[in-house]
Design an enzyme around this catalytic site. Structure first.
Site, short mmCIF file in Angstrom:
data_model
loop_
_atom_site.label_atom_id
_atom_site.label_comp_id
_atom_site.label_asym_id
_atom_site.label_seq_id
_atom_site.Cartn_x
_atom_site.Cartn_y
_atom_site.Cartn_z
N SER A 138 -14.73 56.04 -9.13
CA SER A 138 -13.28 56.18 -9.03
C SER A 138 -12.64 55.19 -9.99
O SER A 138 -13.17 54.11 -10.22
CB SER A 138 -12.82 55.86 -7.59
OG SER A 138 -11.41 55.71 -7.53
N TYR A 151 -12.50 50.47 -0.13
CA TYR A 151 -12.93 51.59 -0.99
C TYR A 151 -13.12 51.11 -2.42
O TYR A 151 -14.13 51.42 -3.07
CB TYR A 151 -11.91 52.71 -0.91
CG TYR A 151 -12.18 53.87 -1.83
CD1 TYR A 151 -13.18 54.80 -1.55
CD2 TYR A 151 -11.42 54.05 -2.98
CE1 TYR A 151 -13.42 55.87 -2.39
CE2 TYR A 151 -11.65 55.11 -3.83
CZ TYR A 151 -12.65 56.02 -3.53
OH TYR A 151 -12.88 57.08 -4.37
#
Length: 265
Positions: A138, A151
Site C-alpha cells: 500500500s 495498517y
C-alpha cells in the site's frame, strides 16, 4: 498468453484486487489457487474461472499450518508452483490512542507475518520453477494516514521484507520478490467502509481532483494488469523492487493548505 501453464497462489482473492488478479492470471493462461475467508464469494470466483483452472482454500492465514496447506494444494492439484501473490490483508482504522497490542499483533499476523511464512513454505517449489513472489502492499507503507497507524506499520514492514528477500532469495535461489503499492482502489470493501462512514453508495462518482486527479479512483483490474509483468518471465532478473501505483507522487506532492483530510485508502 503471458502466464501459460504457470501455477499461482493468490491470497485474499475472493473479492477486490485479489479477485481481479486471479481472473487476470487465468486469462493469461495460468492455474490459480483462490484463497479467502468468504466461502460463498470464493465458490462464485471458482465457478467463474472454471474448475479446471482454479482450486479453493478457505482459511485464516494466521492459523498454524495454513500457508503450508495452500502450497500443498497447489502441488497436489497441478504438480508445481510458479508464483505467489501475497494480497490478503486486514484493513482497519487505528490511531496511537486506539491501537493496543492485540490489534497490532492481528494486523501484523495477517499483513506481514503470514506473507513471510507463505514465502518460506513455497520456497522449495519456487526454487525448482525459478518462480516469483509479488507482494501487494500500500502507498500507506511510506508513512500512512494518521488514522491508519497499525495498517501502515504492517505495510511498511512488508515493503522492507520485499527489498530484503528480493535480494537474498534471488541471489541465493533465483526466486524474484517484488512489490506493488496500490493507492486508492475502488473495491467492494472500500465502498463498504465509506458506507459505514455515512457516505452514499455512489460517493466515488463525484470526487475532488485534489484526491483523485483523474476524477475517479483506481479500478482493481488496473492493478491486476500491472501484476502480470511481475509474475511473468517478461520482468527477467528484476527483483527487490517496489512500485507505487497511484495518481500522484507520494513524495513532493503539493497539498493545498485548506485540505484538512484525505480519505482513507
Amino acid at each position: 498468453m503471458r502466464l501459460k501453464d504457470k501455477v499461482i497462489i493468490v491470497t485474499g482473492s475472493t473479492m477486490g484486487i485479489g479477485k481481479a488478479i486471479a481472473k487476470r492470471v487465468v486469462a493469461e493462461g495460468a492455474k490459480v489457487i483462490v484463497h479467502g475467508l468468504e466461502e460463498d464469494l470464493a465458490i462464485q470466483v471458482v465457478a467463474e474461472l472454471g474448475a479446471e483452472n482454479a482450486r479453493l482454500h478457505i482459511e485464516d492465514l494466521s492459523n498454524e499450518g495454513a500457508v503450508q496447506r495452500l502450497v500443498d494444494l497447489a502441488i497436489s492439484s497441478w504438480g508445481r508452483l510458479d508464483a505467489i501473490v501475497n494480497n490478503a490483508a486486514v484493513v482497519a482504522a487505528s490511531t496511537i490512542d486506539t491501537t493496543d497490542k492485540a490489534f497490532l499483533n492481528r494486523m501484523l499476523d495477517v499483513n506481514t507475518i503470514a506473507p513471510l511464512f507463505l514465502i518460506k513454505a513455497a520456497l522449495p517449489p519456487l526454487i525448482e520453477s525459478h518462480g516469483a513472489v509479488l507482494n501487494i502492499g500500500s502507498i500507506n507503507a511510506w508513512s500512512g494516514e494518521h488514522n491508519l497507524l497499525a495498517y501502515s506499520i504492517s505495510k511498511g514492514a512488508l515493503m522492507t521484507m520485499t527489498r530484503n528477500l528480493g535480494d537474498s532469495l534471488f541471489r541465493e535461489h533465483g526466486v524474484r520478490v517484488n512489490q506493488i503499492n496500490p493507492g486508492w482502489v475502488l473495491t467492494e470493501k472500500e465502498i463498504e467502509r465509506k458506507r459505514e462512514h455515512g457516505l452514499a453508495d455512489n460517493w466515488y462518482k463525484d470526487l475532488s481532483k485534489l484526491f483523485a486527479p483523474a476524477g475517479r479512483i483506481i479500478w482493481p483490474e488496473e492493478i491486476a494488469a500491472a501484476c502480470i509483468y511481475w509474475l511473468s518471465d517478461e520482468s527477467g532478473p528484476i527483483s527487490g523492487q517496489v512500485v507505487d501505483l497511484e495518481q500522484f507522487p507520494m513524495i513532493g506532492r503539493n497539498i493545498p493548505k485548506d485540505a484538512s483530510t484525505i480519505p482513507h485508502k
